[in-house]
Scaffold this motif. Structure first.
Motif, PDB file in Angstrom:
ATOM      1  N   ALA A 193     -20.810 141.760  57.532  1.00  0.00           N
ATOM      2  CA  ALA A 193     -20.084 142.086  56.301  1.00  0.00           C
ATOM      3  C   ALA A 193     -20.351 143.524  55.870  1.00  0.00           C
ATOM      4  O   ALA A 193     -19.439 144.221  55.397  1.00  0.00           O
ATOM      5  CB  ALA A 193     -20.479 141.118  55.188  1.00  0.00           C
ATOM      6  N   SER A 194     -21.585 143.994  56.040  1.00  0.00           N
ATOM      7  CA  SER A 194     -21.911 145.387  55.709  1.00  0.00           C
ATOM      8  C   SER A 194     -21.110 146.354  56.572  1.00  0.00           C
ATOM      9  O   SER A 194     -20.593 147.369  56.093  1.00  0.00           O
ATOM     10  CB  SER A 194     -23.410 145.638  55.882  1.00  0.00           C
ATOM     11  N   LEU A 195     -20.995 146.045  57.861  1.00  0.00           N
ATOM     12  CA  LEU A 195     -20.225 146.911  58.752  1.00  0.00           C
ATOM     13  C   LEU A 195     -18.747 146.923  58.376  1.00  0.00           C
ATOM     14  O   LEU A 195     -18.088 147.968  58.462  1.00  0.00           O
ATOM     15  CB  LEU A 195     -20.395 146.465  60.201  1.00  0.00           C
ATOM     16  N   VAL A 209     -25.620 147.697  52.256  1.00  0.00           N
ATOM     17  CA  VAL A 209     -26.562 146.589  52.099  1.00  0.00           C
ATOM     18  C   VAL A 209     -26.757 146.241  50.621  1.00  0.00           C
ATOM     19  O   VAL A 209     -26.921 145.074  50.263  1.00  0.00           O
ATOM     20  CB  VAL A 209     -27.908 146.935  52.770  1.00  0.00           C
ATOM     21  N   LEU A 210     -26.716 147.248  49.762  1.00  0.00           N
ATOM     22  CA  LEU A 210     -26.906 147.023  48.326  1.00  0.00           C
ATOM     23  C   LEU A 210     -25.614 146.616  47.616  1.00  0.00           C
ATOM     24  O   LEU A 210     -25.643 146.271  46.433  1.00  0.00           O
ATOM     25  CB  LEU A 210     -27.456 148.295  47.667  1.00  0.00           C
ATOM     26  N   PHE A 211     -24.503 146.644  48.319  1.00  0.00           N
ATOM     27  CA  PHE A 211     -23.213 146.348  47.706  1.00  0.00           C
ATOM     28  C   PHE A 211     -23.183 144.908  47.190  1.00  0.00           C
ATOM     29  O   PHE A 211     -23.573 143.967  47.889  1.00  0.00           O
ATOM     30  CB  PHE A 211     -22.098 146.554  48.727  1.00  0.00           C
ATOM     31  N   ARG A 212     -22.709 144.734  45.948  1.00  0.00           N
ATOM     32  CA  ARG A 212     -22.546 143.411  45.338  1.00  0.00           C
ATOM     33  C   ARG A 212     -21.045 143.120  45.269  1.00  0.00           C
ATOM     34  O   ARG A 212     -20.343 143.685  44.426  1.00  0.00           O
ATOM     35  CB  ARG A 212     -23.177 143.375  43.951  1.00  0.00           C
ATOM     36  N   PRO A 213     -20.559 142.259  46.148  1.00  0.00           N
ATOM     37  CA  PRO A 213     -19.110 142.098  46.301  1.00  0.00           C
ATOM     38  C   PRO A 213     -18.386 141.506  45.095  1.00  0.00           C
ATOM     39  O   PRO A 213     -17.167 141.604  45.021  1.00  0.00           O
ATOM     40  CB  PRO A 213     -18.983 141.185  47.527  1.00  0.00           C
ATOM     41  N   PHE A 261     -14.163 139.198  52.384  1.00  0.00           N
ATOM     42  CA  PHE A 261     -15.069 138.641  53.383  1.00  0.00           C
ATOM     43  C   PHE A 261     -16.505 138.676  52.863  1.00  0.00           C
ATOM     44  O   PHE A 261     -17.260 137.703  53.005  1.00  0.00           O
ATOM     45  CB  PHE A 261     -14.968 139.423  54.693  1.00  0.00           C
ATOM     46  N   ALA A 262     -16.885 139.788  52.248  1.00  0.00           N
ATOM     47  CA  ALA A 262     -18.238 139.909  51.689  1.00  0.00           C
ATOM     48  C   ALA A 262     -18.468 138.878  50.597  1.00  0.00           C
ATOM     49  O   ALA A 262     -19.567 138.308  50.492  1.00  0.00           O
ATOM     50  CB  ALA A 262     -18.450 141.323  51.151  1.00  0.00           C
ATOM     51  N   GLN A 263     -17.463 138.617  49.797  1.00  0.00           N
ATOM     52  CA  GLN A 263     -17.590 137.622  48.735  1.00  0.00           C
ATOM     53  C   GLN A 263     -17.818 136.219  49.304  1.00  0.00           C
ATOM     54  O   GLN A 263     -18.540 135.407  48.720  1.00  0.00           O
ATOM     55  CB  GLN A 263     -16.352 137.641  47.842  1.00  0.00           C
ATOM     56  N   ARG A 264     -17.228 135.947  50.457  1.00  0.00           N
ATOM     57  CA  ARG A 264     -17.430 134.636  51.077  1.00  0.00           C
ATOM     58  C   ARG A 264     -18.816 134.507  51.704  1.00  0.00           C
ATOM     59  O   ARG A 264     -19.331 133.393  51.873  1.00  0.00           O
ATOM     60  CB  ARG A 264     -16.356 134.376  52.147  1.00  0.00           C
ATOM     61  N   VAL A 265     -19.411 135.637  52.042  1.00  0.00           N
ATOM     62  CA  VAL A 265     -20.718 135.621  52.693  1.00  0.00           C
ATOM     63  C   VAL A 265     -21.852 135.387  51.701  1.00  0.00           C
ATOM     64  O   VAL A 265     -22.790 134.632  51.972  1.00  0.00           O
ATOM     65  CB  VAL A 265     -20.951 136.934  53.471  1.00  0.00           C
ATOM     66  N   VAL A 266     -21.773 136.036  50.531  1.00  0.00           N
ATOM     67  CA  VAL A 266     -22.898 135.970  49.591  1.00  0.00           C
ATOM     68  C   VAL A 266     -22.968 134.599  48.919  1.00  0.00           C
ATOM     69  O   VAL A 266     -21.983 133.867  48.838  1.00  0.00           O
ATOM     70  CB  VAL A 266     -22.787 137.077  48.525  1.00  0.00           C
ATOM     71  N   GLY A 267     -24.155 134.303  48.407  1.00  0.00           N
ATOM     72  CA  GLY A 267     -24.380 132.986  47.846  1.00  0.00           C
ATOM     73  C   GLY A 267     -24.014 132.820  46.392  1.00  0.00           C
ATOM     74  O   GLY A 267     -23.757 131.704  45.943  1.00  0.00           O
ATOM     75  N   HIS A 268     -24.011 133.920  45.634  1.00  0.00           N
ATOM     76  CA  HIS A 268     -23.664 133.800  44.209  1.00  0.00           C
ATOM     77  C   HIS A 268     -23.059 135.117  43.725  1.00  0.00           C
ATOM     78  O   HIS A 268     -23.069 136.123  44.437  1.00  0.00           O
ATOM     79  CB  HIS A 268     -24.894 133.431  43.369  1.00  0.00           C
ATOM     80  N   ARG A 269     -22.574 135.121  42.523  1.00  0.00           N
ATOM     81  CA  ARG A 269     -21.762 136.239  42.035  1.00  0.00           C
ATOM     82  C   ARG A 269     -22.555 137.526  41.790  1.00  0.00           C
ATOM     83  O   ARG A 269     -21.975 138.598  41.706  1.00  0.00           O
ATOM     84  CB  ARG A 269     -21.028 135.836  40.757  1.00  0.00           C
TER      85      ARG A 269
END
Length: 368
Positions: A193-195, A209-213, A261-269
């Motif tokens: 997702a970072s790439l 890596v620090l991005f919060r989607p 895609f990044a939003q689907r990867v992370v666990g919470h908002r």
């Protein structure tokens, strides 16, 4: 240096002086830097102890502006200055280390010769001289470090080559970008997702890596940009080097897809793109490990994660001008179009100066 003091200096994190070593809270309270340094008399206090006191007093400060510097700058500057004084003895042949307050031209000249013999890169020499100028300012000697030519350096030894001389993008190395990123996504969804974010928006490795989607996506009205600058309804807010914020419009399917895609990867908002089980240092290490596993190194495929950033910024220039940049041998656009495109590339990269685009695009050429 006594063994106890050496152990104390080596035990702390780079760029910081341990509290037990200097007793700042008790001994330094209410004293000015000059008063504190006066307690460490030249010839009496070990030079390396004086250097550590200087670092504790000044290393967090910017040398030109009223602000603090990043932890990376503190670390790099502290490591260099410690190594500089070690090398005065180990490489330059000085039997006794000078007190930093007695640093003179003979010491600087000797170390420049060492750098020449070691064939250091021009950018490295410029950085080292900059760190030494900072030390000189801490000592109240702003003119101590002279221009590179004063020390016998030829222009090729200290002049940075700002314009890209070769194309560092992935496509220039015949990499199937989408296929490779898909493979990485299957192996590690966080790194993949970072790439995708780097590919879509030209982010730096740490920024991705620090991005919060979820948290970093805002409405245009929240950007503070002028109405005439509006390119999309939604933007992402990126906090880059020096804490500078930039706003990237979600104005293409590629950018929207990368964020979703990044939003689907992370666990919470409120999550970022690193594995929540790890801290930033471990996530960056994991990022590098995964890329190396898939051959994304200079030694294997000839590419790096930063090369993917090059890819995006080069593509952005070409989309704006209709021609590849000089690093790809493209025909030059009109000067006005070239300038506006370079400024756009610089801003997308998180820089304020237009010439910051040169390391990605190559230096401007005159149109015929």
């Amino acid at each position: 240096m006594p063994d106890l003091m050496r152990r104390q200096l080596q035990a702390h994190s780079p760029g910081r002086l341990p509290a037990q070593q200097i007793g700042r809270a008790q001994e330094w309270a209410g004293r000015t830097p000059s008063e504190i340094l006066a307690r460490y008399r030249p010839g009496k206090a070990p030079p390396r102890m004086v250097l550590e006191v200087l670092l504790a007093l000044f290393n967090a400060q910017h040398t030109a502006l009223e602000k603090t510097v990043s932890h990376k700058t503190r670390h790099d500057r502290a490591q260099f200055l410690r190594r500089f004084f070690r090398d005065l003895h180990d490489k330059a042949g000085f039997k006794q280390l000078p007190d930093p307050r007695n640093l003179g031209q003979k010491h600087l000249r000797a170390m420049v010769k060492v750098w020449q013999q070691d064939r250091l890169a021009p950018a490295t020499i410029q950085t080292y001289l900059s760190f030494l100028r900072g030390l000189a300012l801490w000592l109240g000697k702003p003119g101590l470090v002279r221009e590179p030519a004063f020390y016998g350096l030829h222009i090729d030894e200290y002049q940075r080559h700002e314009g890209a001389r070769r194309d560092r993008s992935w496509s220039a190395h015949h990499v199937d970008i989408d296929a490779l990123i898909d493979e990485i996504c299957a192996f590690d969804r966080y790194v993949g997702a970072s790439l995708r974010l780097i590919r879509a928006m030209g982010l730096r490795r740490k920024e991705s890596v620090l991005f919060r989607p979820f948290a970093n996506v805002i409405a245009f009205e929240g950007t503070g940009l002028a109405p005439e600058e509006r390119l999309a309804d939604r933007y992402v807010c990126i906090k880059g080097k020096g804490g500078r914020k930039r706003y990237i419009p979600l104005d293409s399917a590629a950018r929207v897809d990368a964020v979703e895609f990044a939003q689907r990867v992370v666990g919470h908002r409120d999550a970022h793109m690193g594995d929540p089980a790890n801290d930033l240092k471990k996530n960056l290490r994991r990022f590098d490990y995964v890329l190396a596993k898939f051959g994304i190194t200079c030694a294997r495929l000839g590419i790096t994660a930063h090369g993917l950033r090059h890819e995006t910024l080069i593509d952005h220039f070409e989309a704006l001008t209709g021609t590849p940049p000089p690093v790809r041998g493209g025909s030059p656009p009109t000067p006005a179009l070239d300038r506006s495109a370079r400024l756009a590339v610089s801003r997308l990269a998180g820089h304020a100066r237009i010439r910051a685009a040169n390391p990605y695009l190559g230096t401007p050429t005159v149109s015929g």
